[in-house]
Design a protein around this motif. Structure first.
Motif, PDB file in Angstrom:
ATOM      1  N   GLY A 139      42.133  18.180  21.546  1.00 42.30           N
ATOM      2  CA  GLY A 139      43.451  18.629  22.000  1.00 42.30           C
ATOM      3  C   GLY A 139      43.716  19.992  21.431  1.00 42.30           C
ATOM      4  N   GLU A 140      43.106  20.998  22.060  1.00 41.12           N
ATOM      5  CA  GLU A 140      43.115  22.324  21.452  1.00 41.12           C
ATOM      6  C   GLU A 140      43.785  23.389  22.301  1.00 41.12           C
ATOM      7  OE1 GLU A 140      39.151  21.763  18.774  1.00 41.12           O
ATOM      8  OE2 GLU A 140      38.914  22.854  20.657  1.00 41.12           O
ATOM      9  N   GLY A 141      44.407  22.959  23.405  1.00 45.50           N
ATOM     10  CA  GLY A 141      45.054  23.946  24.264  1.00 45.50           C
ATOM     11  C   GLY A 141      46.496  23.549  24.506  1.00 45.50           C
ATOM     12  N   SER A 142      47.348  24.529  24.757  1.00 45.71           N
ATOM     13  CA  SER A 142      48.758  24.194  24.997  1.00 45.71           C
ATOM     14  C   SER A 142      49.270  24.857  26.266  1.00 45.71           C
ATOM     15  CB  SER A 142      49.619  24.638  23.810  1.00 45.71           C
ATOM     16  OG  SER A 142      50.001  25.990  23.947  1.00 45.71           O
ATOM     17  N   THR A 143      50.485  24.478  26.632  1.00 48.13           N
ATOM     18  CA  THR A 143      51.247  25.201  27.651  1.00 48.13           C
ATOM     19  C   THR A 143      52.178  26.153  26.893  1.00 48.13           C
ATOM     20  OG1 THR A 143      53.095  23.677  27.581  1.00 48.13           O
ATOM     21  CG2 THR A 143      51.274  23.083  29.052  1.00 48.13           C
ATOM     22  N   PRO A 144      52.955  26.984  27.600  1.00 46.01           N
ATOM     23  CA  PRO A 144      53.875  27.889  26.891  1.00 46.01           C
ATOM     24  C   PRO A 144      54.975  27.149  26.110  1.00 46.01           C
ATOM     25  CG  PRO A 144      53.477  28.696  29.109  1.00 46.01           C
ATOM     26  CD  PRO A 144      52.862  27.329  29.038  1.00 46.01           C
ATOM     27  N   TYR A 145      55.153  25.882  26.399  1.00 47.53           N
ATOM     28  CA  TYR A 145      56.182  25.088  25.733  1.00 47.53           C
ATOM     29  C   TYR A 145      56.003  25.064  24.206  1.00 47.53           C
ATOM     30  CZ  TYR A 145      59.741  21.550  26.991  1.00 47.53           C
ATOM     31  OH  TYR A 145      60.900  20.859  27.204  1.00 47.53           O
TER      32      TYR A 145
ATOM     33  N   PHE B  89      49.810  31.714  33.366  1.00 45.98           N
ATOM     34  CA  PHE B  89      51.170  31.553  32.870  1.00 45.98           C
ATOM     35  C   PHE B  89      51.917  32.766  33.418  1.00 45.98           C
ATOM     36  CE2 PHE B  89      49.158  29.210  29.099  1.00 45.98           C
ATOM     37  CZ  PHE B  89      49.304  27.996  29.746  1.00 45.98           C
ATOM     38  N   PHE B  90      53.157  32.557  33.808  1.00 44.81           N
ATOM     39  CA  PHE B  90      53.841  33.567  34.601  1.00 44.81           C
ATOM     40  C   PHE B  90      54.724  34.473  33.747  1.00 44.81           C
ATOM     41  CE2 PHE B  90      53.065  29.734  37.091  1.00 44.81           C
ATOM     42  CZ  PHE B  90      52.252  30.266  38.071  1.00 44.81           C
ATOM     43  N   SER B  91      55.100  35.616  34.344  1.00 43.94           N
ATOM     44  CA  SER B  91      56.047  36.503  33.673  1.00 43.94           C
ATOM     45  C   SER B  91      56.864  37.229  34.724  1.00 43.94           C
ATOM     46  CB  SER B  91      55.303  37.526  32.812  1.00 43.94           C
ATOM     47  OG  SER B  91      54.774  38.531  33.625  1.00 43.94           O
ATOM     48  N   GLN B  92      57.930  37.866  34.269  1.00 47.41           N
ATOM     49  CA  GLN B  92      58.774  38.598  35.213  1.00 47.41           C
ATOM     50  C   GLN B  92      58.035  39.790  35.831  1.00 47.41           C
ATOM     51  OE1 GLN B  92      61.945  38.653  32.219  1.00 47.41           O
ATOM     52  NE2 GLN B  92      63.357  38.325  33.916  1.00 47.41           N
ATOM     53  N   LEU B  93      56.977  40.213  35.167  1.00 46.54           N
ATOM     54  CA  LEU B  93      56.185  41.321  35.730  1.00 46.54           C
ATOM     55  C   LEU B  93      55.575  40.933  37.076  1.00 46.54           C
ATOM     56  CD1 LEU B  93      54.107  42.532  32.660  1.00 46.54           C
ATOM     57  CD2 LEU B  93      55.761  43.886  33.943  1.00 46.54           C
ATOM     58  N   ASP B  94      55.413  39.627  37.292  1.00 46.44           N
ATOM     59  CA  ASP B  94      54.730  39.159  38.510  1.00 46.44           C
ATOM     60  C   ASP B  94      55.639  39.112  39.734  1.00 46.44           C
ATOM     61  OD1 ASP B  94      52.391  38.534  37.035  1.00 46.44           O
ATOM     62  OD2 ASP B  94      53.222  36.610  36.453  1.00 46.44           O
ATOM     63  N   LEU B  95      56.943  39.312  39.511  1.00 46.39           N
ATOM     64  CA  LEU B  95      57.883  38.967  40.582  1.00 46.39           C
ATOM     65  C   LEU B  95      57.484  39.524  41.952  1.00 46.39           C
ATOM     66  CD1 LEU B  95      61.372  39.053  38.836  1.00 46.39           C
ATOM     67  CD2 LEU B  95      60.040  37.084  39.620  1.00 46.39           C
ATOM     68  N   LYS B  96      57.179  40.827  41.984  1.00 46.06           N
ATOM     69  CA  LYS B  96      56.903  41.432  43.300  1.00 46.06           C
ATOM     70  C   LYS B  96      55.549  41.007  43.862  1.00 46.06           C
ATOM     71  CE  LYS B  96      57.680  45.901  44.026  1.00 46.06           C
ATOM     72  NZ  LYS B  96      58.072  47.224  43.480  1.00 46.06           N
ATOM     73  N   SER B  97      54.543  41.056  42.977  1.00 47.29           N
ATOM     74  CA  SER B  97      53.194  40.732  43.468  1.00 47.29           C
ATOM     75  C   SER B  97      53.096  39.245  43.834  1.00 47.29           C
ATOM     76  CB  SER B  97      52.136  41.115  42.432  1.00 47.29           C
ATOM     77  OG  SER B  97      52.464  40.604  41.174  1.00 47.29           O
ATOM     78  N   ALA B  98      53.860  38.403  43.134  1.00 47.86           N
ATOM     79  CA  ALA B  98      53.827  36.967  43.459  1.00 47.86           C
ATOM     80  C   ALA B  98      54.413  36.729  44.850  1.00 47.86           C
ATOM     81  CB  ALA B  98      54.601  36.174  42.414  1.00 47.86           C
ATOM     82  N   GLU B  99      55.470  37.457  45.189  1.00 54.36           N
ATOM     83  CA  GLU B  99      56.049  37.291  46.539  1.00 54.36           C
ATOM     84  C   GLU B  99      55.014  37.635  47.603  1.00 54.36           C
ATOM     85  OE1 GLU B  99      58.621  35.727  47.662  1.00 54.36           O
ATOM     86  OE2 GLU B  99      59.226  35.309  45.606  1.00 54.36           O
ATOM     87  N   LEU B 100      54.251  38.682  47.328  1.00 56.18           N
ATOM     88  CA  LEU B 100      53.203  39.069  48.282  1.00 56.18           C
ATOM     89  C   LEU B 100      52.141  37.965  48.382  1.00 56.18           C
ATOM     90  CD1 LEU B 100      52.214  41.317  50.135  1.00 56.18           C
ATOM     91  CD2 LEU B 100      50.971  42.272  48.190  1.00 56.18           C
ATOM     92  N   PHE B 101      51.856  37.352  47.245  1.00 64.11           N
ATOM     93  CA  PHE B 101      50.891  36.247  47.213  1.00 64.11           C
ATOM     94  C   PHE B 101      51.393  35.075  48.073  1.00 64.11           C
ATOM     95  CE2 PHE B 101      49.893  32.251  44.732  1.00 64.11           C
ATOM     96  CZ  PHE B 101      48.606  32.092  45.243  1.00 64.11           C
ATOM     97  N   PHE B 102      52.668  34.709  47.889  1.00 62.43           N
ATOM     98  CA  PHE B 102      53.213  33.600  48.693  1.00 62.43           C
ATOM     99  C   PHE B 102      53.124  33.956  50.177  1.00 62.43           C
ATOM    100  CE2 PHE B 102      56.275  33.135  44.872  1.00 62.43           C
ATOM    101  CZ  PHE B 102      55.341  32.406  44.172  1.00 62.43           C
ATOM    102  N   HIS B 103      53.457  35.206  50.460  1.00 64.36           N
ATOM    103  CA  HIS B 103      53.462  35.659  51.859  1.00 64.36           C
ATOM    104  C   HIS B 103      52.039  35.603  52.448  1.00 64.36           C
ATOM    105  CE1 HIS B 103      54.691  37.992  55.319  1.00 64.36           C
ATOM    106  NE2 HIS B 103      53.688  38.822  55.096  1.00 64.36           N
ATOM    107  N   ASN B 104      51.087  36.138  51.684  1.00 64.54           N
ATOM    108  CA  ASN B 104      49.703  36.160  52.186  1.00 64.54           C
ATOM    109  C   ASN B 104      49.113  34.747  52.281  1.00 64.54           C
ATOM    110  OD1 ASN B 104      49.689  38.853  52.603  1.00 64.54           O
ATOM    111  ND2 ASN B 104      48.592  39.395  50.718  1.00 64.54           N
TER     112      ASN B 104
END
Ligand SMILES: Cc1cc2nc3c(=O)[nH]c(=O)nc-3n(C[C@H](O)[C@H](O)[C@H](O)COP(=O)(O)OP(=O)(O)OC[C@H]3O[C@@H](n4cnc5c(N)ncnc54)[C@H](O)[C@@H]3O)c2cc1C
Length: 503
Positions: A48-54, A99-114
């Motif tokens: 058990g050596e990995g975590s989530t951001p939690y 793991f996500f960040s606010q930096l992804d906001l624009k590029s993630a929208e493009l990802f959902f769209h594509n």
């Protein structure tokens, strides 16, 4: 005044026991006594050596800095998980779950769209790796900790040595006033209602408390052996029940990557977790399809340590959850309450969630009544089942045809209803957001994660039409790469700062 327990006994000194002890002491330490009893002769699971951001929030809630705990636990940062060879769709053989960040906001929208365009048959690129900054952080051996110039939140997790994490949390709990006993619980005394009155130990002590917490791992000394709580198995949708773990040395002159690698093998998948001093490796598999000897051989072969005299740990896993995590004066936390499987490293997050919700149940109510406990169990069951759905998706969506195991994972598992609905909406190319909104109350993984797995596995129509409308994938990729370079530094350099040159 509420009826918060005044004396609590935790049984078990694995990560669950120590995490629980620290949380309880932090919340109630001034007026509740907390005792932890652990057996010297029964080993902790020790993986058990990995975590989530939690986990970041856990340490923040205890007021423990990264510079304090990370060096003592050989910890590194984690930007996400690289899933390799789960799919045989060309161009989608590997994908990164970031793991996500606010930096992804624009590029993630493009990802959902594509992704939407590709679902509807257009030949555009929809591999998550191009649209998320964390994927670039991991591939460039950067650390997901942003430099001072970035004022936005960035999610990240950790890799760590689980035995050292337990030892660290143990010392912390003792410093905070925990009473620690080394002994083994042999017997449990109950009253006529089934509440626990006391426990009898091997050294012949009888210990009483008004609340008991079972952190005894898969054995479940209180909840399974004595209280015989009903177990809801996930075996019909998750076939893996075993694992083999091997630690390998690292080359200290090399960079350290901030990612877990989860690679599909013949009858399961392997993990590769980079710590500051070694690499943790393991193979999670189904014993219905491969023997433990063959699994060890396959893992050794993959790691190139076939003939090396190296310590190997074989483990059995009980997959599923209790129907009642809390009943009367006993709560189960950790492996005793359930385990889904380590694919997205969610177990410590579930421990945290279990304990935080337990504590806040007492804040919310003047009196703990049956309904409080019923609601609590419902919340936990929904959470466990929500995580399960996302884990099952990995198997259901696999497109390998090389072994019986992978065919069975795709064709024979019983797909949970919510997952089935998500896949069916996705396949039809219709509104996924609407389906996710419908499942809002039970959804644990959110929209970006669902898009990442469905797109990342290449779940698209086979015959795609070429298109003249640009996908702007290179633009997104370049943006993510530039953001990674601009705001994040080399992982090893970042660790050296935190470790104060300890490495
Ligand atoms: C293969 C594998 C990989 C995993 N990977 C991850 C991961 O990447 N990320 C993650 O978050 N989680 C992971 N987990 C889960 C994680 O390891 C556990 O959730 C975590 O270690 C907590 O375990 P525990 O404390 O519940 O149990 P254990 O570690 O088994 O501890 C049980 C404790 O109870 C004590 N005990 C037992 N019986 C008695 C008794 N009668 N009297 C007194 N004491 C007793 C034992 O001595 C021990 O101290 C993984 C699990 C497995 C199996």
């Amino acid at each position: 005044m509420n009826n918060k327990p005044k004396e609590i006994i935790i049984i078990g000194g694995g990560t669950a026991g120590w995490m629980t002890a620290n949380s309880l002491l932090k919340a109630w330490g001034s007026d509740t006594s907390v005792t932890l009893i652990e057996s010297k002769s029964i080993e902790i699971i020790g993986v058990g050596e990995g975590s989530t951001p939690y986990l970041k929030q856990y340490f923040s809630s205890l007021g423990i800095a990264e510079s304090e705990w990370m060096p003592q636990c050989d910890a590194t940062y984690k930007a996400g998980i690289d899933f390799q060879n789960w799919s045989s769709v060309q161009g989608y053989e590997s994908y990164f779950h970031p793991f996500f960040s606010q930096l992804d906001l624009k590029s993630a929208e493009l990802f959902f769209h594509n992704s939407g365009r590709r679902r509807r048959g257009e030949s555009v690129n929809a591999l998550p790796n191009h649209y998320f900054v964390s994927a670039h952080i991991a591939s460039q051996n950067l650390s997901p900790v942003p430099n001072e110039n970035l004022q936005l939140d960035v999610d990240y997790g950790y890799h760590f040595d689980s035995v050292k994490l337990g030892a660290f949390l143990k010392n912390k709990a003792i410093e905070q006033g925990l009473a620690h006993i080394t002994d083994q619980v042999l017997e449990v005394k109950q009253d006529h209602n089934g509440s626990i009155l006391s426990i009898i130990t091997k050294d012949n002590f009888e210990l009483t408390a008004d609340f008991f917490i079972d952190c005894t791992g898969f054995t479940g000394v209180l909840v399974n052996k004595t209280l015989k709580r009903e177990f809801y198995s996930y075996k019909d949708c998750l076939f893996n029940d075993s694992a083999v773990a091997i630690q390998t040395p690292i080359d200290k002159s090399q960079d350290i990557s901030a990612q877990t690698i989860s690679k599909a093998l013949k009858n399961g998948w392997s993990w590769k977790i980079p710590l500051s001093t070694r690499t943790g490796n393991g193979y999670v598999y189904s014993s219905d399809f491969i023997s433990s000897d063959n699994a060890e051989f396959e893992l050794r072969e993959q790691l190139n340590v076939l003939d090396e005299d190296i310590k190997v740990k074989h483990l059995k896993m009980r997959i599923g959850r209790l129907k009642k995590h809390w009943d009367k004066n006993c709560l189960a936390v950790g492996l005793s309450q359930g385990f889904i499987e380590p694919l997205e490293a969610t177990a410590l997050m579930l421990i945290q969630f279990t304990v935080e919700n337990f504590i806040s149940s007492f804040d919310k109510k003047d009196q703990i009544i049956d309904k409080t406990i019923k609601d609590y169990n419902l919340t936990l069951n929904t959470t466990f089942d929500g995580v399960r759905d996302y884990i099952v998706a990995h198997y259901k969506l696999n497109s390998r045809t090389d072994t019986e195991y992978w065919n069975a994972c795709r064709n024979e598992i019983k797909t949970p209803v919510n997952l089935q609905n998500i896949i069916s909406v996705w396949d039809k190319g219709i509104d996924l957001e609407q389906e996710l909104a419908k499942q809002k109350e039970s959804l644990i993984y959110l929209r970006p994660s669902w898009y990442c797995i469905l797109s990342g596995m290449g779940r698209f129509p086979k015959n795609l039409q070429s298109t003249n409308t640009p996908s702007r994938v290179s633009e997104a990729n370049l943006y993510c790469e530039q953001m990674a370079r601009k705001y994040f530094s080399n992982h090893k350099v970042q660790l050296q700062k935190i470790y104060n040159n300890y490495m």
